[in-house]
Enzyme design. Sequence first.
Site, PDB file in Angstrom:
ATOM      1  N   GLU A   1      -5.329  -4.860  10.550  1.00 16.23           N
ATOM      2  CA  GLU A   1      -4.340  -3.808  10.749  1.00 16.23           C
ATOM      3  C   GLU A   1      -4.659  -3.036  12.028  1.00 16.23           C
ATOM      4  O   GLU A   1      -5.463  -2.091  11.999  1.00 16.23           O
ATOM      5  CB  GLU A   1      -4.362  -2.835   9.569  1.00 16.23           C
ATOM      6  CG  GLU A   1      -4.027  -3.453   8.242  1.00 16.23           C
ATOM      7  CD  GLU A   1      -3.435  -2.441   7.275  1.00 16.23           C
ATOM      8  OE1 GLU A   1      -2.360  -2.706   6.757  1.00 16.23           O
ATOM      9  OE2 GLU A   1      -4.033  -1.374   7.079  1.00 16.23           O
TER      10      GLU A   1
ATOM     11  N   GLU B   1      -7.064   4.697   7.656  1.00 16.77           N
ATOM     12  CA  GLU B   1      -6.897   6.120   7.311  1.00 16.77           C
ATOM     13  C   GLU B   1      -8.131   6.640   6.582  1.00 16.77           C
ATOM     14  O   GLU B   1      -8.519   7.798   6.759  1.00 16.77           O
ATOM     15  CB  GLU B   1      -5.621   6.294   6.471  1.00 16.77           C
ATOM     16  CG  GLU B   1      -4.370   6.121   7.335  1.00 16.77           C
ATOM     17  CD  GLU B   1      -3.155   5.575   6.597  1.00 16.77           C
ATOM     18  OE1 GLU B   1      -3.124   5.614   5.356  1.00 16.77           O
ATOM     19  OE2 GLU B   1      -2.228   5.104   7.288  1.00 16.77           O
TER      20      GLU B   1
ATOM     21  N   GLY C   1       2.863  -1.050   4.250  1.00 14.97           N
ATOM     22  CA  GLY C   1       2.895   0.375   3.918  1.00 14.97           C
ATOM     23  C   GLY C   1       4.323   0.826   3.674  1.00 14.97           C
ATOM     24  O   GLY C   1       4.880   0.657   2.591  1.00 14.97           O
TER      25      GLY C   1
ATOM     26  N   SER D   1       3.314  -1.755  10.411  1.00 18.91           N
ATOM     27  CA  SER D   1       4.765  -1.799  10.651  1.00 18.91           C
ATOM     28  C   SER D   1       5.372  -3.176  10.384  1.00 18.91           C
ATOM     29  O   SER D   1       6.353  -3.549  11.031  1.00 18.91           O
ATOM     30  CB  SER D   1       5.100  -1.305  12.062  1.00 18.91           C
ATOM     31  OG  SER D   1       4.696   0.050  12.222  1.00 18.91           O
TER      32      SER D   1
ATOM     33  N   ASN E   1       0.866  -1.182   0.000  1.00 15.51           N
ATOM     34  CA  ASN E   1       0.000   0.000   0.000  1.00 15.51           C
ATOM     35  C   ASN E   1       0.899   1.228   0.000  1.00 15.51           C
ATOM     36  O   ASN E   1       1.445   1.594   1.023  1.00 15.51           O
ATOM     37  CB  ASN E   1      -0.888  -0.037   1.257  1.00 15.51           C
ATOM     38  CG  ASN E   1      -1.753   1.205   1.396  1.00 15.51           C
ATOM     39  OD1 ASN E   1      -1.844   2.015   0.463  1.00 15.51           O
ATOM     40  ND2 ASN E   1      -2.386   1.352   2.550  1.00 15.51           N
ATOM     41  N   TRP E   2       1.030   1.829  -1.186  1.00 15.59           N
ATOM     42  CA  TRP E   2       1.961   2.961  -1.309  1.00 15.59           C
ATOM     43  C   TRP E   2       1.389   4.245  -0.698  1.00 15.59           C
ATOM     44  O   TRP E   2       2.099   5.228  -0.564  1.00 15.59           O
ATOM     45  CB  TRP E   2       2.278   3.220  -2.770  1.00 15.59           C
ATOM     46  CG  TRP E   2       3.048   2.133  -3.466  1.00 15.59           C
ATOM     47  CD1 TRP E   2       3.335   0.869  -3.005  1.00 15.59           C
ATOM     48  CD2 TRP E   2       3.632   2.217  -4.769  1.00 15.59           C
ATOM     49  NE1 TRP E   2       4.053   0.188  -3.937  1.00 15.59           N
ATOM     50  CE2 TRP E   2       4.258   0.975  -5.038  1.00 15.59           C
ATOM     51  CE3 TRP E   2       3.692   3.220  -5.746  1.00 15.59           C
ATOM     52  CZ2 TRP E   2       4.925   0.731  -6.239  1.00 15.59           C
ATOM     53  CZ3 TRP E   2       4.356   2.965  -6.939  1.00 15.59           C
ATOM     54  CH2 TRP E   2       4.962   1.733  -7.162  1.00 15.59           C
ATOM     55  N   LYS E   3       0.094   4.249  -0.419  1.00 18.09           N
ATOM     56  CA  LYS E   3      -0.598   5.450   0.098  1.00 18.09           C
ATOM     57  C   LYS E   3      -0.327   6.639  -0.835  1.00 18.09           C
ATOM     58  O   LYS E   3      -0.231   6.445  -2.044  1.00 18.09           O
ATOM     59  CB  LYS E   3      -0.156   5.717   1.543  1.00 18.09           C
ATOM     60  CG  LYS E   3      -0.314   4.465   2.417  1.00 18.09           C
ATOM     61  CD  LYS E   3      -0.170   4.719   3.872  1.00 18.09           C
ATOM     62  CE  LYS E   3      -0.306   3.390   4.623  1.00 18.09           C
ATOM     63  NZ  LYS E   3      -0.231   3.545   6.070  1.00 18.09           N
TER      64      LYS E   3
ATOM     65  N   GLY F   1       2.280   2.545  10.711  1.00 20.03           N
ATOM     66  CA  GLY F   1       3.213   3.659  10.540  1.00 20.03           C
ATOM     67  C   GLY F   1       3.891   4.104  11.821  1.00 20.03           C
ATOM     68  O   GLY F   1       4.537   5.154  11.860  1.00 20.03           O
TER      69      GLY F   1
ATOM     70  N   HIS G   1      -9.486   0.964   4.729  1.00 13.26           N
ATOM     71  CA  HIS G   1      -8.243   1.233   5.466  1.00 13.26           C
ATOM     72  C   HIS G   1      -8.553   2.207   6.611  1.00 13.26           C
ATOM     73  O   HIS G   1      -9.387   3.103   6.458  1.00 13.26           O
ATOM     74  CB  HIS G   1      -7.198   1.824   4.515  1.00 13.26           C
ATOM     75  CG  HIS G   1      -5.840   1.878   5.140  1.00 13.26           C
ATOM     76  ND1 HIS G   1      -5.495   2.853   6.036  1.00 13.26           N
ATOM     77  CD2 HIS G   1      -4.780   1.050   5.033  1.00 13.26           C
ATOM     78  CE1 HIS G   1      -4.251   2.621   6.446  1.00 13.26           C
ATOM     79  NE2 HIS G   1      -3.793   1.537   5.853  1.00 13.26           N
TER      80      HIS G   1
HETATM   81  P1  PGA Z   1       2.755   0.511   7.607  1.00 12.68           P
HETATM   82  O1  PGA Z   1       1.300   0.676   6.949  1.00 12.68           O
HETATM   83  O2  PGA Z   1       3.308  -0.782   7.083  1.00 12.68           O
HETATM   84  O3  PGA Z   1       3.516   1.703   7.137  1.00 12.68           O
HETATM   85  O4  PGA Z   1       2.557   0.491   9.088  1.00 12.68           O
HETATM   86  C1  PGA Z   1       0.483  -0.435   6.734  1.00 12.68           C
HETATM   87  C2  PGA Z   1      -0.833   0.019   6.160  1.00 12.68           C
HETATM   88  O5  PGA Z   1      -1.326   1.083   6.541  1.00 12.68           O
HETATM   89  O6  PGA Z   1      -1.419  -0.667   5.297  1.00 12.68           O
END
Ligand code: PGA
Length: 254
Positions: free
Chosen positions: A170, A100, A237, A216, A9-11, A176, A98
């Site tokens: 998640e 976010e 991520g 993470s 997931n490159w966001k 993150g 997600h």
């Molecule tokens: P992260 O994000 O690996 O940077 O913690 C994972 C995600 O939000 O899918």
Amino acid sequence: MRKKIVAGNWKMNKTLDEAVSLVSEVTNMIKDEVTSDVQVVLCPPALYLTTLKPYLEGQTRIALGAQNCHEKASGAYTGEISAPMLKSIGISYVILGHSERRQYFGETNEQLAEKVNSALANGLTPIFCCGESLEQRQGEIHLDFVRTQLTESLFHLSPEEFANIVIAYEPIWAIGTGLTATSEQAQEMHEILRQHIAEKYGPEVADNTSILYGGSANEKNAAELFAQPDVDGGLIGGASLKSREFTIVVKANK
Ligand code: PGA
């Protein structure tokens, strides 16, 4: 047998040139180094999907996914993209729900049920995200909270429809933050989610559902996480933004 999957997931990261470089590097590394049948899904910003597609020509193990789609097929929804649009450019996966999106864009379980319907109706495989906050875990309501996310967004589906769903657990406190769930914490939740699915759809559907861990996960901890019996891969991520790190994570899913 359920699929082993590692999704990146490159966001909201990378310019077009950077995205092209990353896809080219990842594709080459995976072609040269990964011998297992793990399915890799790259989810760049939707803007780049059409440009990146030719770079994956002939790579059956690597697919492209979007990070979101709207629940409606078309209409006056400025700035949004729909599942039929993703279908029309040959995309096979879409991340939905997600944390976010839930947090910053107010997505609810009910709305996500509609997004899931639209994705499935257009032949997309939803990677459905769920997960609790730190307060919910500390208050010991995390198991119920995450079960409810599945019930309210997915359990209206028929068993045949549900067979096309990938789950990503998640925990919000791990995304993150550098704070990964321990492999025991991940396994506990994944097992509970699989039981929850089995109660609704029976053991066969539950056994065949891929449940990914995200939060993470990186080149250092992936092997231990993926070694858990109910962890079928990862939604990655930060570590998906660098080709070497991401390839190590993919290789860890044996
Ligand atoms: P992260 O994000 O690996 O940077 O913690 C994972 C995600 O939000 O899918």
